[in-house]
Design a protein around this motif. Structure first.
Motif, short mmCIF file in Angstrom:
data_model
loop_
_atom_site.label_atom_id
_atom_site.label_comp_id
_atom_site.label_asym_id
_atom_site.label_seq_id
_atom_site.Cartn_x
_atom_site.Cartn_y
_atom_site.Cartn_z
N ARG A 184 -1.52 -46.01 5.41
CA ARG A 184 -1.69 -44.62 4.95
C ARG A 184 -2.90 -44.00 5.65
O ARG A 184 -4.00 -44.55 5.59
CB ARG A 184 -1.88 -44.61 3.43
CG ARG A 184 -1.98 -43.23 2.81
CD ARG A 184 -1.76 -43.32 1.30
NE ARG A 184 -2.76 -44.16 0.65
CZ ARG A 184 -3.71 -43.70 -0.16
NH1 ARG A 184 -3.78 -42.41 -0.44
NH2 ARG A 184 -4.56 -44.53 -0.71
N ALA B 136 -10.58 -46.96 -2.01
CA ALA B 136 -9.36 -47.73 -1.77
C ALA B 136 -9.69 -49.18 -1.41
O ALA B 136 -10.82 -49.48 -1.00
CB ALA B 136 -8.56 -47.08 -0.64
N THR C 291 -5.39 -48.27 4.07
CA THR C 291 -5.75 -46.89 3.74
C THR C 291 -6.90 -46.48 4.64
O THR C 291 -7.97 -47.09 4.62
CB THR C 291 -6.18 -46.75 2.26
OG1 THR C 291 -5.14 -47.21 1.41
CG2 THR C 291 -6.49 -45.29 1.94
#
Length: 324
Positions: A32, A82, A88
């Motif tokens: 991500r 995170a 991430t």
């Protein structure tokens, strides 16, 4: 007791081996990439190009997650909190990584402590432009006007604390002149008023200002980078045109949560740097007015710290604050 230590040591070795195997297989699921601005903007478009290239090189989807708000703080906080596993990442900007800590009372994160630098990506040259009616064709002539009538000249910005505002503050600070700052909500509004003659000047990205320069609606005096822009041949740098040492670039880079394993950071850096060296990627960046800016994680970390220290001093000196 010896037996316990023996078994514990064996267990630790097994755990370390498993962890090493897991990171050697990185990535084994989608990554991500959190972007601090809405879809469709310059930052989002650049992040998507990087994400697409990274997806091909990693063999896993890189999913763009737009988290706009608070000048980039919302996205930065999400990544800082995170898991530090490389899945991430933050597509950081000049604002989120070097400026916001000084602009906001409580940004909610520390860019120097909460992130592991991965790779710088690109920078965006800015240009000082004036309305054609301004009787100044060079930076020294503009400074002479400013000194003749302090506070009469005006410069527009995208808003308090924006890169265009800081460019203007740095200019007036280093040149020792008084030019009135007029903040707007975005580049389009300030450029509209400059074209309409309601502003004297502004600092804007070369890519945004170029169409107005070409049709004569604004006049370029200098670029803010250390080297001239290929898109504006013949336009000097501010440092060479009368403000020695001046330099500002809006830059972008990828960071991960602090504590992300070095092997993961190094893998991500290698793939991002390799993608930036591809002619196709260079062409896409050039079409957006950006210049590739690859570096090692250590070099990028040093750059972030140097940029933070530079802008922290200016922001405190000029007493610039942004309400969150």
């Amino acid at each position: 007791m010896k037996s316990w230590f023996k078994h514990a040591a064996a267990g630790l070795l097994v755990s370390l081996a498993a962890a090493g195997s897991a990171f050697a297989a990185y990535p084994d699921k989608p990554v991500r990439l959190v972007v601090p601005f809405p879809p469709g903007g310059a930052t989002d478009l650049l992040a998507r190009e990087v994400g697409n290239a990274l997806s091909v090189r990693l063999g896993q989807p890189v999913v763009i997650d737009n988290r706009p708000g608070a000048g980039g703080n919302i996205a930065a906080i999400a990544v800082a909190r995170a898991p530090a596993d490389g899945y991430t990442l933050l597509f950081g900007t000049f604002g989120s990584l070097a400026v916001n800590k000084s602009l906001y009372d409580k940004p909610g994160y520390d860019p120097l402590k909460d992130f592991a630098p991965v790779a710088s990506v690109a920078y965006l040259p800015n240009v000082l432009v004036v309305h054609p009616s301004v009787p100044a064709r060079t930076v020294p002539e503009l400074l002479a006007l400013a000194r003749k009538e302090p506070g009469k000249l005006t410069y527009g910005s995208f808003g308090n604390g924006s890169s265009s505002h800081l460019a203007g503050e740095l200019f007036t600070h280093m040149a020792g002149v008084n030019i009135t700052h007029i903040p707007y909500k975005g580049s389009a509004a300030s450029m509209t008023d400059l074209i309409g003659g309601r502003l004297t000047m502004m600092f804007d990205s070369v890519s945004t200002a170029l169409p107005y320069i070409r049709d004569g609606r604004v006049r370029p005096l200098a670029v803010t980078t250390q080297t001239p822009s290929e898109q504006l041949p013949g336009v000097p740098t501010l440092a060479a045109a009368g403000v020695p040492g001046y330099e500002l670039t809006a830059w972008f880079g990828v960071v991960a949560p602090a504590g992300t394993p070095k092997a993961v950071v190094d893998r991500l850096n290698a793939e991002i740097v390799a993608s930036l060296k591809q002619p196709e990627m260079a062409g896409k960046l050039a079409s957006q007015g950006t210049v590739p800016f690859p570096a090692t994680p250590a070099q990028f970390g040093s750059y972030i710290r140097a940029q933070y220290e530079k802008w922290d001093a200016l922001i405190k000196s000029a007493n610039i604050r942004v309400e969150q």
